[in-house]
Every structure is written in structure tokens, then in C-alpha cells.
Enzyme design. Sequence first.
Site, PDB file in Angstrom:
ATOM      1  CG  ASP A 147     -38.270  40.810   7.396  1.00 39.48           C
ATOM      2  OD1 ASP A 147     -37.556  39.863   7.033  1.00 39.48           O
ATOM      3  OD2 ASP A 147     -38.467  41.824   6.708  1.00 39.48           O
ATOM      4  CD  GLU A 182     -35.725  31.435   6.712  1.00 47.09           C
ATOM      5  OE1 GLU A 182     -36.209  31.214   5.554  1.00 47.09           O
ATOM      6  OE2 GLU A 182     -34.605  31.038   7.082  1.00 47.09           O
ATOM      7  CD1 TRP A 183     -35.761  37.765   3.292  1.00 43.59           C
ATOM      8  CD2 TRP A 183     -34.277  37.110   4.841  1.00 43.59           C
ATOM      9  NE1 TRP A 183     -35.752  38.698   4.290  1.00 43.59           N
ATOM     10  CE2 TRP A 183     -34.848  38.334   5.248  1.00 43.59           C
ATOM     11  CE3 TRP A 183     -33.315  36.503   5.656  1.00 43.59           C
ATOM     12  CZ2 TRP A 183     -34.493  38.959   6.458  1.00 43.59           C
ATOM     13  CZ3 TRP A 183     -32.958  37.136   6.851  1.00 43.59           C
ATOM     14  CH2 TRP A 183     -33.544  38.347   7.221  1.00 43.59           C
ATOM     15  N   GLY A 184     -35.780  32.105   3.017  1.00 44.54           N
ATOM     16  CA  GLY A 184     -35.356  30.787   2.539  1.00 44.54           C
ATOM     17  C   GLY A 184     -33.974  30.394   3.016  1.00 44.54           C
ATOM     18  CG  ASP A 205     -35.777  41.383   0.109  1.00 43.03           C
ATOM     19  OD1 ASP A 205     -36.160  40.357   0.707  1.00 43.03           O
ATOM     20  OD2 ASP A 205     -35.616  42.482   0.679  1.00 43.03           O
TER      21      ASP A 205
HETATM   22  C1  GLA Z   1     -36.789  42.515   4.239  1.00 41.28           C
HETATM   23  C2  GLA Z   1     -37.922  41.740   3.567  1.00 41.28           C
HETATM   24  C3  GLA Z   1     -38.640  42.649   2.596  1.00 41.28           C
HETATM   25  C4  GLA Z   1     -39.177  43.869   3.321  1.00 41.28           C
HETATM   26  C5  GLA Z   1     -38.052  44.581   4.051  1.00 41.28           C
HETATM   27  C6  GLA Z   1     -38.575  45.670   4.968  1.00 41.28           C
HETATM   28  O1  GLA Z   1     -35.800  42.842   3.329  1.00 41.28           O
HETATM   29  O2  GLA Z   1     -37.433  40.608   2.934  1.00 41.28           O
HETATM   30  O3  GLA Z   1     -39.676  41.950   1.955  1.00 41.28           O
HETATM   31  O4  GLA Z   1     -40.179  43.465   4.220  1.00 41.28           O
HETATM   32  O5  GLA Z   1     -37.290  43.694   4.848  1.00 41.28           O
HETATM   33  O6  GLA Z   1     -37.557  46.321   5.666  1.00 41.28           O
END
Ligand code: GLA
Length: 407
Positions: A147, A182-184, A205
Site C-alpha cells: 500500500d 497506490e490507487w491509480g 477504494d
Molecule cells: C487502503 C487500501 C485498501 C486496504 C486498506 C487497509 O485503503 O486501498 O484496499 O488495504 O488500505 O488499511
Amino acid sequence: MLKKIFILLTVFLLQLSVYAQKTLAPTPPMGFMTWNYFADKLSEQDVRTITDAMVETGLRDLGFNHIFIDDGWQGGRDFKNNMIPDPKKFPSGMKALTDYVHAKGMKIGIYSDAASLTCAGYTASLNFEEQDAKTFAQWGFDYLKYDYCHAPADWQTAIALYEKMAKALQNSGREIVFGICEWGDRQPWLWARKAGGQLWRTTADVRDKWTAGVQPLNNKTLHAKGAGILDILNLNADLNHYAGPGGWNDPDMLVVGLYGKKGPSGDLGGVGCTDVEYRSQMSLWCLMAAPLMITCDVRNMNEATKRILTNRDIIAIDQDPLGIQAERIINNDTWQVFVKQLANGDVALGVLNVSDKTQTINIDLAALGITGKSNATDLWSKPKTKVKNTIKVQAASHETKVYRLAK
Ligand code: GLA
């Protein structure tokens, strides 16, 4: 002469090393991820009972063969700075747990973060990359989700930190699939494969809802308002050219079967979806060759959830060995139409009704590059029809029909 032999030998050795390099994640990884159901309140008992359920429900044999432990397992570091699991949550230690999961014919993943603390505030791997990778390998993990909370925002640092952990995993003595999370935010589809990742999250998320309905649709608004299935689809669908064996766009976990459960996916308006919408998520994620990570309580699934998650024909679309992510060819206010080429020459056709009413459409197959006669199988309701030039599709609001077209 000697020079010739030398050149031949070099070419031979080079070829040998190419053959020896195995593609990790040749098809999108599948399994159960702990986050949406357990958040950080997970325990070894939960992991064991979930593993048992994956076997008993047949999900393992359908390809869902990983247990992905997410955030919240950590108990800090010992006097040698080795990471340790929380002794209350994992009293038997991690090796015992990975042995248990492996003995059930499954693989197991672990989670860390490229800063000192994870998103949920637990010990993470910055400056301990080599040491932690070795620890994960010694414990017997097969996968790492890495993450990016609390880490520097710029691209250069992010790429360097991911490369560092990828190298550490490669030197760990075990094959470990590397999931970049890193969510894009820094367009990882452009660099994650080269940095050593086999999959990379493409969006904020996922929440347990159909759509946030925000404009403009981007990660900034979705981080704030919570991303629904449709929002993630709309960000992930046009990244199809970046996906392929060994490198996948990851549009986040399946919310199928959560029905608005409180917790991570229930935040930010995650009130739950209808079964039609959950079926759409499964269909669309499979068309997009996405990693499939179940997050509902597989020990207690209702019939609708079971039916959605255990459809082997739909899973086969996701796991097709060609590894092509469907191309979205039509995208308007009512319809989205996807085409995915399959290894045996068949074509998967996905048709999503985005509107809020039942609609019917006559799709011009030739315009999608599908010519001549085909046998079309509806992969959810199973009827087979013969089609030529057009296919008539009726879909309820938010429903996705999926057809496999064979010559
Ligand atoms: C981030 C990630 C999630 C999850 C949480 C855990 O938000 O994007 O998928 O792994 O952290 O804290």
C-alpha cells in the site's frame, strides 16, 4: 572459430534464461481478501475458517485459490527488527498459518505499506524492505499487497519505493506476486509492470454501492465521496491496453454479497447493492480480466451470492489464457458494450444497461468486428441462440448480459 562458439554459447544461454523466467500471475490472481469483511479485526481463526469455507464451497476449485491477508495483522518488530504478527490475533505465528493454507491446496498473501505505518496505522516496511521481504518469504507467503498511505506523493519516489520492494521480493528466495496499491493516483499502468508489479490498483477504494454520481469522475472526487462499481468501471475500462499476462489492472475487490455490511466498504455511502448489480460487478470484472478478490463472508453466503461467485463460465472469461482485457466499444448514457477476444477464437460480448429502466437493444455485431454466423450462449441464464449480423439484448437496469460467441 572460437569467437563463433562464444557467440553461439551466449545466444544459447540468453535463450535459456528467457525460458527460465517464469511469468508470475499469468492470469489475474483470484481469492478471498480479508479487508472489506474483517477490516483490521482479523485473526488466525478467521483465516482458517475462511480457508475451510473456500474449499467446502468449491470456490478454491473454481480458481479462487488465494487467501489475501490485508491490513491489521502486524504486531510491530522484535529486538532484531524482524516484523512479528499481533500475538493476540495470530498466537500460532505466521508459518503455522501459511502451512495450514498450503495444506488445503491454496496460496496465501500478506500486506504492508511503503511508509513507516500502514493505512490503518500498523507497522510497515519503509527502510526494512529487504528484511521484511525475507521474513514474508520465510513465513511462506506467496503474495504481497503493498500500500502507499503516509508515503511521498510524487511519482519518482513512489516508483523508486515500489522498485525497491519488488527487488527485495525477487531476492527473497521465494516466488512472491507483487500487488501495487497506490490507487491509480500516479497512473501505475504506465510504470508498475516495469517496476516489478504483477497487478496495480487503478482507482480509489471500492465501496458497496453502484455509483457515487460525482462529477468530474476522477480519483480525487472518488477518494472523497467513495467509489461505486460503475465509477470504478468507468475509470478502469479504457486502460485495456495495459493489461496482459503478468501485469493486470486491479479495479479493487468484489463487493458481491456484502449487502451494506458496516466497515470499510460500507463507509462513504456503501449501503449495499442489488443482486443484479453484484452480478454486474462479477461480469464486468471478468470481462476486464481483473483480479477477483471476494470479500463477503464465504462461510455464510446466500444462494444469490453463491450463484454469482461460482459461475465457472464467467470465471473462464476472466481467466482466459490470452489475458486480454475487454475493449469497451460502445459507451453512452444507456449502454456500455464490451468485446473480449478469447484464446480458442471465441468472443465474449458484455452488454451493460446503465439506465434506470429495462431496455432492449439490437447490437450490430459486424460493427464490433464479429462477422458471419455464431452460436451465442448467455453465460448467466444459459440459453443458446444462433446469431448473424445482430444480437437482440434485453437487460434490466444496471444488469450486464454476457454472451460467449462461438463459430
Ligand atoms: C487502503 C487500501 C485498501 C486496504 C486498506 C487497509 O485503503 O486501498 O484496499 O488495504 O488500505 O488499511
